[in-house]
Design a protein around this motif. Structure first.
Motif, short mmCIF file in Angstrom:
data_model
loop_
_atom_site.label_atom_id
_atom_site.label_comp_id
_atom_site.label_asym_id
_atom_site.label_seq_id
_atom_site.Cartn_x
_atom_site.Cartn_y
_atom_site.Cartn_z
N ALA A 76 0.83 -1.14 -0.04
CA ALA A 76 0.33 -0.15 -0.19
C ALA A 76 0.69 1.59 -0.09
O ALA A 76 0.54 2.43 -0.74
CB ALA A 76 -1.05 0.28 1.22
N GLN A 80 1.28 3.77 -3.17
CA GLN A 80 0.69 5.49 -2.28
C GLN A 80 1.37 6.68 -3.19
O GLN A 80 1.78 7.27 -3.75
CB GLN A 80 -0.01 5.37 -1.29
CG GLN A 80 -0.92 5.24 -0.82
CD GLN A 80 -1.10 5.22 0.84
OE1 GLN A 80 -0.42 5.66 1.68
NE2 GLN A 80 -2.14 4.58 0.98
N PHE A 135 -5.24 9.97 0.39
CA PHE A 135 -5.53 9.21 0.04
C PHE A 135 -6.17 8.00 0.97
O PHE A 135 -6.14 8.27 2.03
CB PHE A 135 -4.08 7.95 0.77
CG PHE A 135 -2.80 8.56 -0.91
CD1 PHE A 135 -1.80 9.41 -0.33
CD2 PHE A 135 -3.27 7.86 -1.90
CE1 PHE A 135 -0.57 9.28 -0.81
CE2 PHE A 135 -2.10 7.92 -2.92
CZ PHE A 135 -1.06 9.05 -2.88
N ASN A 138 -7.51 1.15 0.40
CA ASN A 138 -6.81 0.60 -0.41
C ASN A 138 -7.09 -0.69 -0.11
O ASN A 138 -7.10 -1.42 1.00
CB ASN A 138 -5.19 0.50 -0.53
CG ASN A 138 -5.05 0.10 0.84
OD1 ASN A 138 -4.44 -0.64 1.86
ND2 ASN A 138 -4.04 1.09 2.14
N ALA A 147 -2.70 -4.06 -6.49
CA ALA A 147 -3.31 -2.80 -5.78
C ALA A 147 -4.04 -2.02 -6.05
O ALA A 147 -4.18 -1.91 -6.89
CB ALA A 147 -1.78 -1.74 -4.75
N GLN A 149 -6.08 1.74 -5.01
CA GLN A 149 -6.08 2.26 -3.78
C GLN A 149 -6.75 3.54 -4.62
O GLN A 149 -6.92 3.64 -5.17
CB GLN A 149 -4.55 3.24 -4.51
CG GLN A 149 -4.58 4.26 -3.13
CD GLN A 149 -4.39 4.18 -1.48
OE1 GLN A 149 -3.58 3.18 -1.51
NE2 GLN A 149 -5.28 4.58 -0.99
N TYR A 164 -10.04 5.51 -7.79
CA TYR A 164 -10.10 4.12 -7.86
C TYR A 164 -8.64 4.10 -8.97
O TYR A 164 -8.98 3.71 -9.96
CB TYR A 164 -10.88 3.45 -7.37
CG TYR A 164 -12.00 3.91 -7.55
CD1 TYR A 164 -11.77 4.12 -5.94
CD2 TYR A 164 -13.12 4.82 -7.84
CE1 TYR A 164 -13.17 4.25 -4.56
CE2 TYR A 164 -14.15 5.22 -6.87
CZ TYR A 164 -14.09 5.00 -5.74
OH TYR A 164 -14.96 5.59 -4.53
#
Length: 191
Positions: A76, A80, A135, A138, A147, A149, A164
């Motif tokens: 995650a 990010q 953010f 996630n 992933a 996020q 998204y």
């Protein structure tokens, strides 16, 4: 084995009332140790191995979720970081840097940085020029290769968006942005 095999209940028949308790839930630490060592000595090497294996399995079972969560947190964080790098590249009009963070699947649709950058400007204006962003939630696939996020964006025009991102793990172990979906956030109170 216990000192006196004929002992009954908490107290041994051969003990005075003032002596330490050697059985049951009231035994002292010293007597607990001797009880465990008696069991281990009675069972011998086989029992010691079984207890050792049971302890290792228990440690493995209880250790796995934490290790698994650490791995998801790491992915995650990587996701990010990549999204933030791409947003910064958009804000600095750096088409090459923004394009370098796209997956091979995206690059196959947009074969050069200029075409990709033009598409983002026209189709994803809030991502191209966010006023503020943060953010959100996630999710990481079980195998850690994808992933998802959420990014909450306040566009310069004052409208809020939920964006998204999907990122895919590449052969070199890095992640690349594989797609973006935007949804007008009508219930937002701003970021």
């Amino acid at each position: 084995m216990p000192e006196n095999p004929e002992s009954i209940g908490i107290w041994s028949r051969n003990r005075d009332v003032g002596q330490q308790c050697t059985k049951g839930p009231f035994r002292t630490r010293e007597s607990s140790y001797s009880f465990i060592s008696d069991v281990l000595n009675y069972g011998g090497l086989k029992m010691r191995r079984q207890i050792g294996i049971a302890l290792l399995i228990t440690a493995g079972l209880f250790g796995s979720p934490a290790a698994s969560q650490d791995g998801k947190d790491e992915v995650a964080g990587l996701a990010q970081n990549i999204i933030a790098q791409q947003i910064n590249a958009f804000l600095n009009d750096d088409a090459k840097a923004a394009y370098s963070l796209a997956s091979p699947e995206i690059k196959s649709v947009f074969p050069n940085a200029e075409r990709f950058f033009d598409m983002v400007k026209k189709t994803y204006a809030p991502v191209y020029r966010p006023g503020n962003y943060a953010f959100g939630r996630n999710q990481i696939s079980k195998d850690g290769t994808v992933a998802f996020q959420e990014v909450l964006i306040s566009a310069p025009d004052g409208k809020d968006w939920a964006v998204y991102y999907e990122l895919k793990k590449q052969q070199d172990g890095s992640f690349a942005i594989n797609g973006v979906r935007m949804k007008r956030e009508t219930s937002s109170q701003g970021i």
